[in-house]
Design an enzyme around this catalytic site. Structure first.
Site, PDB file in Angstrom:
ATOM      1  CE  LYS A 125    -134.454  58.111   0.613  1.00 31.48           C
ATOM      2  NZ  LYS A 125    -135.875  57.973   0.739  1.00 31.48           N
ATOM      3  CE  LYS A 208    -133.446  51.166  -1.377  1.00 28.35           C
ATOM      4  NZ  LYS A 208    -134.253  51.797  -0.333  1.00 28.35           N
ATOM      5  CE  LYS A 211    -140.855  55.132  -3.744  1.00 29.40           C
ATOM      6  NZ  LYS A 211    -140.211  55.388  -2.441  1.00 29.40           N
TER       7      LYS A 211
END
Ligand code: AQP
Length: 346
Positions: A125, A208, A211
């Site tokens: 992230k 993966k 969103k």
């Protein structure tokens, strides 16, 4: 409260489930199959179940203040529409129970920098610019450990991507117990597995489903209508071969494996059962079957979410009640933690 430190033997903990999802906007088929579907199953089993909209986790990355409340209510609607019954499970938002943050601070003092630096989600992230990531994002797993352990939860259903954070939760519980010479926090059991433990992107079977993927075609969103679901599965990446009849034939075929796993998970079936039925078929025959099953399963959830979002007072009432019930469990655990640590509580 007495000054005596209370300890627990591991087998005296009540079977209690805790899990959460961030209201960071946009819910995917990955969240449904990897998490919420399992939450609903566990609610029907022999557990006390606590489910949380982890809004304080969401703000570890930028959230538009104009959207965060809406996203939190929409996530609550998703839980309820998927089958979480607020009379059977405790459903609430994290910020409503300040004991999470208080225990999170204690765990910040227990967890080690070196442990945190190994967290792959932080690395993913934060990307290349880790120096510019928030301190909250770095400390995320300590707060997550507090979310779970402030309820003395014993079982935590999550998708495969959360496995490392759950190992860290166990490390924090073990170090706390060891440092203070108690047997106070349980060693949680991760509940991960089944065909949908990691739902992959429809455009790239090595990533993966997420969103935040820039391509909307990579995911099924929980609000997608039947035509959009059909279009996304039609365009999903595949390979030219026919489907195999046995699981071994899916090796090295990430996209095929993903579509079969989604189909299996949607129908509560095993991958090998599916393959014995569809083995030999081309994707042109299999994809319409997948679309039909996905629409049948997801459309009622989307419709119920839309209904619940028309008048959000019902959701707000559910969450207020959830905060009350969660607080009643969390406060005694927090107070006992302070007692163990030696914090004065006049
Ligand atoms: N693709 C997935 N397959 C299986 N499980 C998944 N989960 C998320 N994506 C998949 C599970 O959903 C729960 C909530 O996760 P979260 O709130 O941490 O959301 P997330 O993992 O941040 O979701 P995204 O879509 O991946 O968001 P971004 O793009 O922001 O990183 C967890 O149990 C998770 O395992």
């Amino acid at each position: 409260m007495s000054n005596a430190v209370q300890t627990h033997s591991n087998d005296t903990f009540k079977k209690r489930v805790f899990s959460g999802i961030q209201p960071s906007g946009g819910l995917t088929l990955g969240n449904y199959l990897g998490a919420v579907k399992r939450f609903v199953q566990m609610q029907q089993e022999d557990y006390e179940t606590i489910y949380c909209m982890v809004d304080l986790h969401a703000i570890t990355t930028w959230q538009d203040p104009k959207k965060l409340k809406h996203n939190t209510r929409e996530l609550a609607a998703f839980f309820i529409a998927s089958g979480i019954d607020p009379d059977k499970s405790i459903l609430f938002n994290q910020s409503g129970v300040s004991a999470h943050v208080e225990l999170g601070w204690v765990f910040n003092c227990v967890a080690r920098m070196g442990w945190m630096k190994r967290m792959t989600q932080f690395k993913d992230k934060a990307g290349k610019n880790a120096e510019n990531a928030s301190l909250g994002l770095f400390g995320y797993p300590a707060l997550m450990a507090a979310d779970i352990l402030v309820y003395h939860a014993t079982h935590v259903p999550v998708g495969d991507d959360q496995k490392q954070h759950l190992e860290l939760t166990r490390d924090i519980a073990a170090k706390f117990n060891h440092d203070f010479g108690v047997d106070f926090f349980p060693m949680i059991e991760p509940v991960i597995g089944g065909p949908a433990a990691r739902v992959m992107s429809l455009r790239d079977g090595s990533k993966k489903m997420s969103k935040s993927d820039p391509s909307d075609l990579s995911r099924i969103n929980m609000g997608d209508d039947a035509d959009t679901i059909a279009q996304k599965f039609r365009k999903a990446k595949t390979d030219p071969d026919a489907l195999p009849s046995e699981e071994v034939g899916l090796e090295g075929r990430a996209e095929a494996k993903n579509l079969i796993s989604i189909y299996a998970a949607l129908g509560d079936q095993g991958v090998s059962d599916i393959l014995s039925d569809v083995g030999g078929k081309q994707f042109s025959e299999f994809k319409p079957m997948l679309v039909e099953r996905a629409v049948e399963k997801l459309s009622p959830i989307s419709q119920e979410m839309a209904r619940l979002m028309e008048d959000t007072s019902e959701i707000d009432r559910v969450l207020a009640k959830g905060v009350e019930k969660a607080t009643a469990i969390a406060i005694p655990v927090l107070k006992e933690t302070y007692e163990i640590v030696g914090i004065l509580q006049p």
